[in-house]
Design a protein around this motif. Structure first.
Motif, PDB file in Angstrom:
ATOM      1  N   GLY A 261       9.031   4.416 -19.256  1.00 37.52           N
ATOM      2  CA  GLY A 261       8.270   5.577 -18.774  1.00 37.52           C
ATOM      3  C   GLY A 261       9.095   6.380 -17.787  1.00 37.52           C
ATOM      4  N   LEU A 262       9.852   5.692 -16.937  1.00 36.68           N
ATOM      5  CA  LEU A 262      10.676   6.399 -15.949  1.00 36.68           C
ATOM      6  C   LEU A 262      11.773   7.200 -16.647  1.00 36.68           C
ATOM      7  CD1 LEU A 262      11.081   3.700 -13.123  1.00 36.68           C
ATOM      8  CD2 LEU A 262       9.490   5.629 -13.196  1.00 36.68           C
ATOM      9  N   PHE A 263      12.441   6.570 -17.608  1.00 33.55           N
ATOM     10  CA  PHE A 263      13.528   7.296 -18.280  1.00 33.55           C
ATOM     11  C   PHE A 263      12.975   8.456 -19.111  1.00 33.55           C
ATOM     12  CE2 PHE A 263      17.172   7.841 -21.208  1.00 33.55           C
ATOM     13  CZ  PHE A 263      18.106   8.167 -20.248  1.00 33.55           C
ATOM     14  N   GLN A 264      11.729   8.324 -19.557  1.00 30.15           N
ATOM     15  CA  GLN A 264      11.090   9.422 -20.293  1.00 30.15           C
ATOM     16  C   GLN A 264      11.053  10.683 -19.426  1.00 30.15           C
ATOM     17  OE1 GLN A 264       9.591   9.169 -23.736  1.00 30.15           O
ATOM     18  NE2 GLN A 264      10.239  11.246 -23.262  1.00 30.15           N
ATOM     19  N   VAL A 265      10.823  10.510 -18.130  1.00 30.51           N
ATOM     20  CA  VAL A 265      10.798  11.657 -17.204  1.00 30.51           C
ATOM     21  C   VAL A 265      12.137  12.390 -17.260  1.00 30.51           C
ATOM     22  CG1 VAL A 265      10.726  12.328 -14.760  1.00 30.51           C
ATOM     23  CG2 VAL A 265       9.176  10.561 -15.608  1.00 30.51           C
ATOM     24  N   PHE A 266      13.219  11.605 -17.267  1.00 27.80           N
ATOM     25  CA  PHE A 266      14.560  12.197 -17.273  1.00 27.80           C
ATOM     26  C   PHE A 266      14.787  13.000 -18.557  1.00 27.80           C
ATOM     27  CE2 PHE A 266      19.088  12.086 -18.243  1.00 27.80           C
ATOM     28  CZ  PHE A 266      19.612  12.601 -17.075  1.00 27.80           C
ATOM     29  N   GLU A 267      14.477  12.395 -19.693  1.00 29.11           N
ATOM     30  CA  GLU A 267      14.736  13.056 -20.980  1.00 29.11           C
ATOM     31  C   GLU A 267      13.881  14.322 -21.123  1.00 29.11           C
ATOM     32  OE1 GLU A 267      17.018  12.623 -23.195  1.00 29.11           O
ATOM     33  OE2 GLU A 267      17.938  10.913 -22.186  1.00 29.11           O
ATOM     34  N   LEU A 268      12.653  14.265 -20.633  1.00 21.50           N
ATOM     35  CA  LEU A 268      11.805  15.469 -20.665  1.00 21.50           C
ATOM     36  C   LEU A 268      12.350  16.516 -19.703  1.00 21.50           C
ATOM     37  CD1 LEU A 268       8.292  13.741 -20.624  1.00 21.50           C
ATOM     38  CD2 LEU A 268       9.184  15.113 -22.509  1.00 21.50           C
TER      39      LEU A 268
ATOM     40  N   LYS B  47      17.605   2.731  -9.399  1.00 22.11           N
ATOM     41  CA  LYS B  47      18.562   3.708  -9.968  1.00 22.11           C
ATOM     42  C   LYS B  47      17.824   4.722 -10.847  1.00 22.11           C
ATOM     43  CE  LYS B  47      22.704   1.727  -8.950  1.00 22.11           C
ATOM     44  NZ  LYS B  47      23.338   2.298  -7.767  1.00 22.11           N
ATOM     45  N   LEU B  48      16.851   4.226 -11.614  1.00 23.07           N
ATOM     46  CA  LEU B  48      16.086   5.145 -12.473  1.00 23.07           C
ATOM     47  C   LEU B  48      15.297   6.136 -11.622  1.00 23.07           C
ATOM     48  CD1 LEU B  48      14.830   2.623 -15.188  1.00 23.07           C
ATOM     49  CD2 LEU B  48      16.216   4.655 -15.631  1.00 23.07           C
ATOM     50  N   MET B  49      14.716   5.642 -10.524  1.00 23.24           N
ATOM     51  CA  MET B  49      13.959   6.531  -9.627  1.00 23.24           C
ATOM     52  C   MET B  49      14.880   7.612  -9.063  1.00 23.24           C
ATOM     53  SD  MET B  49      10.769   5.712  -9.561  1.00 23.24           S
ATOM     54  CE  MET B  49       9.938   6.091  -8.038  1.00 23.24           C
ATOM     55  N   GLN B  50      16.096   7.199  -8.725  1.00 20.24           N
ATOM     56  CA  GLN B  50      17.093   8.138  -8.190  1.00 20.24           C
ATOM     57  C   GLN B  50      17.464   9.162  -9.271  1.00 20.24           C
ATOM     58  OE1 GLN B  50      20.354   5.753  -6.782  1.00 20.24           O
ATOM     59  NE2 GLN B  50      21.637   7.540  -6.454  1.00 20.24           N
ATOM     60  N   GLN B  51      17.638   8.660 -10.503  1.00 22.89           N
ATOM     61  CA  GLN B  51      18.068   9.526 -11.600  1.00 22.89           C
ATOM     62  C   GLN B  51      17.001  10.566 -11.962  1.00 22.89           C
ATOM     63  OE1 GLN B  51      18.945   7.327 -15.188  1.00 22.89           O
ATOM     64  NE2 GLN B  51      20.458   8.829 -15.863  1.00 22.89           N
ATOM     65  N   ILE B  52      15.726  10.196 -11.831  1.00 23.11           N
ATOM     66  CA  ILE B  52      14.671  11.151 -12.229  1.00 23.11           C
ATOM     67  C   ILE B  52      14.209  12.029 -11.067  1.00 23.11           C
ATOM     68  CG2 ILE B  52      13.883   9.601 -14.053  1.00 23.11           C
ATOM     69  CD1 ILE B  52      11.422   8.938 -12.410  1.00 23.11           C
ATOM     70  N   HIS B  53      14.627  11.664  -9.857  1.00 25.17           N
ATOM     71  CA  HIS B  53      14.197  12.419  -8.677  1.00 25.17           C
ATOM     72  C   HIS B  53      14.361  13.940  -8.828  1.00 25.17           C
ATOM     73  CE1 HIS B  53      13.243  13.240  -4.538  1.00 25.17           C
ATOM     74  NE2 HIS B  53      14.347  13.949  -4.456  1.00 25.17           N
ATOM     75  N   PRO B  54      15.529  14.420  -9.341  1.00 27.59           N
ATOM     76  CA  PRO B  54      15.693  15.887  -9.437  1.00 27.59           C
ATOM     77  C   PRO B  54      14.628  16.565 -10.292  1.00 27.59           C
ATOM     78  CG  PRO B  54      17.773  14.748  -9.899  1.00 27.59           C
ATOM     79  CD  PRO B  54      16.717  13.693  -9.803  1.00 27.59           C
ATOM     80  N   PHE B  55      13.937  15.804 -11.151  1.00 24.82           N
ATOM     81  CA  PHE B  55      12.952  16.434 -12.038  1.00 24.82           C
ATOM     82  C   PHE B  55      11.530  16.373 -11.487  1.00 24.82           C
ATOM     83  CE2 PHE B  55      16.522  15.325 -14.849  1.00 24.82           C
ATOM     84  CZ  PHE B  55      16.888  16.617 -15.177  1.00 24.82           C
TER      85      PHE B  55
END
Ligand code: FAD
Length: 342
Positions: A15-22, A68-76
């Protein structure tokens, strides 16, 4: 009613990585999770264990991966809604009406179910008639430590939550008893040692055994009946009981949303990772398709393709282009770096 382009059910790794891809495709998401924090199985079941099959990380701790995933999706800028289970999901026109156990309502243009093995629910202390004390005298999580002050408290369990709360509430309680089924704990050694030291000083009572009943006074829970491991019976004063028997996943309401299921998993295609209802996608452990493997990296791939399908759904008739992150203006804008010229 919260309008959103995409609602993600489940804030586990997929679910977290889904945020990034979206996010890469310019789509903002809301996430709902039954747990009070992100991370799903990684945080709940094995936070300290190493994972060896995340590409480019020869070894990474499960909780570290979540961070790390939380950090990666933070910009979105995802919006999280923790501590609530999605209970209703139904199509209305082109959108989906979603409701949670906390009464939050969404109108979502698309939905991604990233619910893993189901919502983690506390394992209950099951004794006849005890349910009526739920949240007044029997608690499965501590929302407000102050409400337990001055009470005869019994903490049940042998993991970190049980030990941490027994120690934290000790000085505020009228009395503190920790009950675990054995003297083997699944908690930090330092906490176990501290607990034994306090027990030796008489500041708390530690008992091993099995809780099999309770006593009442004037309609209020007053004590727990315990048979200890030597066979002796005890009645322990108990005005507030904090139960930390762990969490177990329950598919729960997902099974009632009219989606095609196969053995408690949602049937999806492998192009869009879409369920039997167009616009509702499923990624990670919750889905099934020929060759499915319940691995985090499979869920990451599924999230990428689901995002493209969602972008297409939200922008019918437009061609959705693949944009490498290395040259993505959106990525650079979000990270505040200059777009490389070539
Ligand atoms: P989950 O992590 O299960 O997260 C789902 C989330 O959805 C949960 O937080 C849940 O509370 C929430 N949820 C469910 N239903 C609802 C609802 N109705 N409303 C609100 N929230 C809801 N995989 C690997 O790839 N490599 C490994 O080395 C590895 N080691 C593992 C070791 C152990 C001990 C275990 C148990 C698993 C391991 N796995 C490993 C598997 C990996 O953890 C899972 O594949 C991964 O967690 C799946 O992620 P997910 O996001 O799909 O679901």
């Amino acid at each position: 009613m919260i309008p959103t382009d995409c609602l993600i059910i489940g804030a586990g790794p997929c679910g977290l990585f889904q945020v990034f891809e979206l996010g890469l495709l310019g789509i903002k998401a809301h996430l709902v999770d039954a747990l009070p924090k992100a991370g799903g199985q990684c945080s709940e079941l094995y936070p300290e264990k190493p994972i060896y099959d995340i590409p480019a990380y020869p070894i990474i701790g499960a909780q570290e991966l979540v961070e790390k995933l939380m950090q990666q999706i933070h910009p979105f800028g995802p919006t999280f809604h923790f501590g609530q289970q999605v209970t209703e999901l139904r199509a209305e026109g082109d959108a989906f009406q979603v409701a949670t156990s906390a009464g939050t309502r969404f109108t979502a243009r698309s939905v991604v179910i990233a619910a893993g093995v189901g919502a983690f629910q506390p394992v209950l202390l099951r004794l006849d008639g005890l349910d009526r004390f739920h949240d007044s005298q029997i608690f499965y999580r501590v929302r407000d430590a102050a409400q337990h002050a001055g009470k005869h408290i019994v903490v049940l369990g042998g993991g970190d939550s049980a030990l941490d709360w027994a120690l934290a509430l000790l000085d505020k309680a009228a009395s503190m008893t920790l009950i675990h089924r054995s003297d083997k704990f699944r908690a930090q050694t330092a906490s176990v040692e501290k607990m034994h030291a306090f027990a030796a000083q008489g500041r708390l009572k530690f008992l091993t055994g099995h809780v099999h009943g309770y006593t009442e006074e004037s309609g209020q829970l007053a004590g727990l009946k315990l048979k200890d491991n030597a066979g002796a019976e005890h009645v322990v004063p108990a005005q507030h009981v904090l139960v930390f028997y762990g969490l177990s996943p329950k598919l729960g309401p997902i099974a009632e949303w009219g989606l095609n299921l196969n053995k408690h998993t949602l049937v999806v295609d492998t192009e869009k990772f879409e369920s039997s209802v167009p616009g509702i996608h499923a990624v990670g452990d919750i889905n099934t398709y020929p060759g499915k493997k319940k691995l985090i990296l499979s869920g990451f791939h599924e999230a990428a393709l689901a995002a493209f399908a969602i972008k297409q759904r939200l922008n019918p008739g437009e061609k959705v282009h693949l944009q490498y992150t290395t040259t993505s203006p959106l990525m650079h804008q979000r990270l505040g770096v200059e777009t490389p010229k070539d």
